[in-house]
Design an enzyme around this catalytic site. Structure first.
Site, PDB file in Angstrom:
ATOM      1  N   SER A 307       0.789  -1.222   0.000  1.00 15.26           N
ATOM      2  CA  SER A 307       0.000   0.000   0.000  1.00 15.26           C
ATOM      3  C   SER A 307       0.824   1.277   0.000  1.00 15.26           C
ATOM      4  CB  SER A 307      -0.936   0.019   1.214  1.00 15.26           C
ATOM      5  OG  SER A 307      -0.205  -0.064   2.423  1.00 15.26           O
ATOM      6  N   HIS A 335      -5.305  -5.022  -0.476  1.00 16.56           N
ATOM      7  CA  HIS A 335      -5.416  -4.044  -1.553  1.00 16.56           C
ATOM      8  C   HIS A 335      -5.569  -4.674  -2.932  1.00 16.56           C
ATOM      9  CE1 HIS A 335      -3.758  -1.467   1.621  1.00 16.56           C
ATOM     10  NE2 HIS A 335      -4.257  -0.461   0.956  1.00 16.56           N
ATOM     11  N   LYS A 367     -11.738  -2.225   1.046  1.00 19.81           N
ATOM     12  CA  LYS A 367     -11.285  -1.489  -0.135  1.00 19.81           C
ATOM     13  C   LYS A 367     -12.264  -1.671  -1.298  1.00 19.81           C
ATOM     14  CE  LYS A 367      -7.391  -1.453   2.381  1.00 19.81           C
ATOM     15  NZ  LYS A 367      -7.267  -2.047   3.721  1.00 19.81           N
TER      16      LYS A 367
END
Length: 523
Positions: A307, A335, A367
């Site tokens: 990230s 992610h 996310k």
């Protein structure tokens, strides 16, 4: 000197399978290009990642900026000690001056003297859904960011380049979210119990079956908090006498879970297969320190997308090494799930890997799915073991029913189970937006990190003063960005981290790139 195994996890023991993977590498001008082949198919996946070094004069000015900031910090501390300047930081009470200090003054030096000066760039209160545009509550400080007060003004329609809303599913209520509203009315908001007690609902079972189907694995278990999914489950898988090999850039939740486990931890260089293989080879040859006994198990911890760097794990090479040395692999796809791969199924699909090659899948719903919580997935005996031994299952409150329904709705949308292809179109749009935005920034001459297909786009700013000015100036131009610096990044690699969404239009991305260029050329 490791347990060779042959299945998944049973009574805390990890097992794996064996296969082979071939790879070729070439490096040129700071760009790494890699062709990888999965041993089970003829599929090749090129890896194009950039980690360009800054010019020498930029690095000199960056260190000079931190040096000047440090000197002024010592000067302010001197003035505070003599009462010339008011001290707003937490300090020891006079009557406890002979006690062991509760607040470590030097350890808080950076926070007190540098972070507080630019604190207004973080924790900004948002008062709308985190879509491609959002609203920000304006606030000001009268004491150099030690406290804030709201002006009552709302900054409307700020372009959101900071939220992890990769597929644009964290939107305000519309007709597609009717099922979430129905579940809220039927089940209520909270569960009021743990999974072990009275907190397992039919909605949890439905979601777990859907996650397993989505990932093409045997079983899955969901948790109410993504961070705790790592920190509370890793200790259930490994313990004393086990070895954890962790990428140096792993998320704090992985680091905390590894430390809580009591296992021995060794760090390998980010995405560096030579570093990882050396640690694996040494572990097999030498075993545990002093006793030289074989490690009970060796667990490799990596992320799908990192990230802060925007890079993608070299999964096919890691799988080849874990098979070669009979280790086990834990992949954090917080992610990457929903954001990479032809149909959004993460790095496993991105590299066309067999799901059985990965021992433990972990991911979050915070996310791409526009919700909260996380999951562990893999073989059924792995999941059954965690149902009995996971700290999250035993002590943490279950996932809220409306949140579970939101994830179900979003996952069905991505899988096309809603009868449309809009979910797949979102995944494809995200990939197009990512490549377009990265290309635009590169053409403008910015140094950006990471993989060309990663929706996390770090733009290097380097200098501490530029970090604060960049975020403040862009907010005035109605662009919301996240800026990151030390200690979340190396001292000389402060950056702005853009998160691209499928909901962003080309006009939005063009505006962001143009305004970034204007602001940085004027600084």
């Amino acid at each position: 000197m490791v347990d060779p195994g042959g299945g998944a996890i049973c009574n805390g023991t990890l097992h794996n399978q064996s296969d082979h993977c071939h790879r070729k590498n070439c490096t040129r001008n700071g760009m790494v290009k890699e062709a990888q082949q999965n041993g089970n198919s003829n599929f090749y996946k090129p890896m194009v990642e950039s980690f360009e070094e800054a010019p020498l004069h930029v690095m000199v000015f960056t260190y000079l900026g931190y040096g000047i900031g440090t000197l002024f910090g010592y000067l302010r501390d001197f003035l505070r000690n003599w009462g010339i300047e008011k001290c707003n930081a937490a300090i020891e009470r006079e009557k406890q001056k002979d006690f062991v200090p509760l607040y470590q003054s030097f350890e808080n030096f950076y926070t007190r003297n540098l972070y507080m000066r630019i604190r207004d760039n973080w924790n900004r209160p948002i008062c709308s859904a985190p879509g491609p545009l959002f609203d920000v509550m304006e606030r000001v400080s009268d004491d150099y960011n030690w406290t804030f007060r709201f002006t009552g003004r709302i900054i409307k329609d700020v372009i959101n380049m900071g939220s992890y809303n990769f597929l644009g599913l964290a939107a305000k209520y519309d007709e597609s979210m009717k099922t979430v509203k129905d579940v809220l009315e039927t089940y209520g908001l909270g569960v009021g119990s743990t999974r072990h007690e009275m907190g397992t609902l039919d909605k949890h079972k439905e979601l777990e079956d859907l996650v397993a189907e989505f990932l093409n694995v045997e079983a899955a278990m969901v948790f109410g908090m993504g961070f705790a999914t790592n920190s509370m489950n890793i200790p259930a898988l490994v313990g004393k006498g086990c070895l954890i090999l962790s990428d140096e850039l792993n998320h704090a939740s992985l680091v905390l879970g590894a430390r809580l486990s009591g296992a021995t931890i060794r760090i390998f260089k980010h995405n560096n297969m030579q570093s990882l293989e050396k640690l694996l080879r040494d572990a097999v040859i030498y075993g545990q320190p002093r006793t030289r006994r074989a490690w009970k198990k060796i667990l490799i911890l990596v992320e799908g997308i990192y990230s802060m760097e925007g890079s993608i794990a070299r999964l096919s090479q890691i799988v080849a090494l874990k098979k070669k040395y009979k280790a086990y692999l834990y992949v954090d796809e917080a992610h990457s799930i929903g954001s990479v791969g032809p149909t959004g199924r993460g790095v496993m699909e991105y590299f066309a890997m067999d799901p059985r090659d990965i021992d433990v899948f972990m991911g979050t719903f915070t996310k791409s799915f526009g919700a909260s919580g996380g999951y562990i997935a893999g073989r059924k005996d792995l999941v059954d073991y965690l149902r009995a031994h996971s700290h999250s299952a035993a002590y943490a409150t279950s996932m809220s029913p409306p949140v579970a329904e939101q994830v179900i709705r979003a996952m069905k949308f991505i899988m096309g189970l809603d009868g449309t292809t809009q979910g797949l179109q979102r995944v494809q749009q995200l990939a197009e937006n990512t490549r377009y935005f990265r290309q635009r920034l590169s053409e403008m001459g910015f140094i950006i990190y990471g993989n060309e297909e990663s929706p996390v786009v770090p733009l290097l700013l380097y200098m501490p003063a530029k970090v604060a000015a960049f975020a403040r100036h862009l907010l005035k131009r109605k662009i919301g960005v996240v800026v990151v610096g030390f200690p979340a990044t190396p001292l000389a690699e402060a950056r702005a981290r853009f998160c691209v969404s499928a909901a962003h239009t080309r006009e939005m991305l063009d505006a962001v790139g143009l305004l970034c260029h204007e602001e940085l050329t004027q600084m």
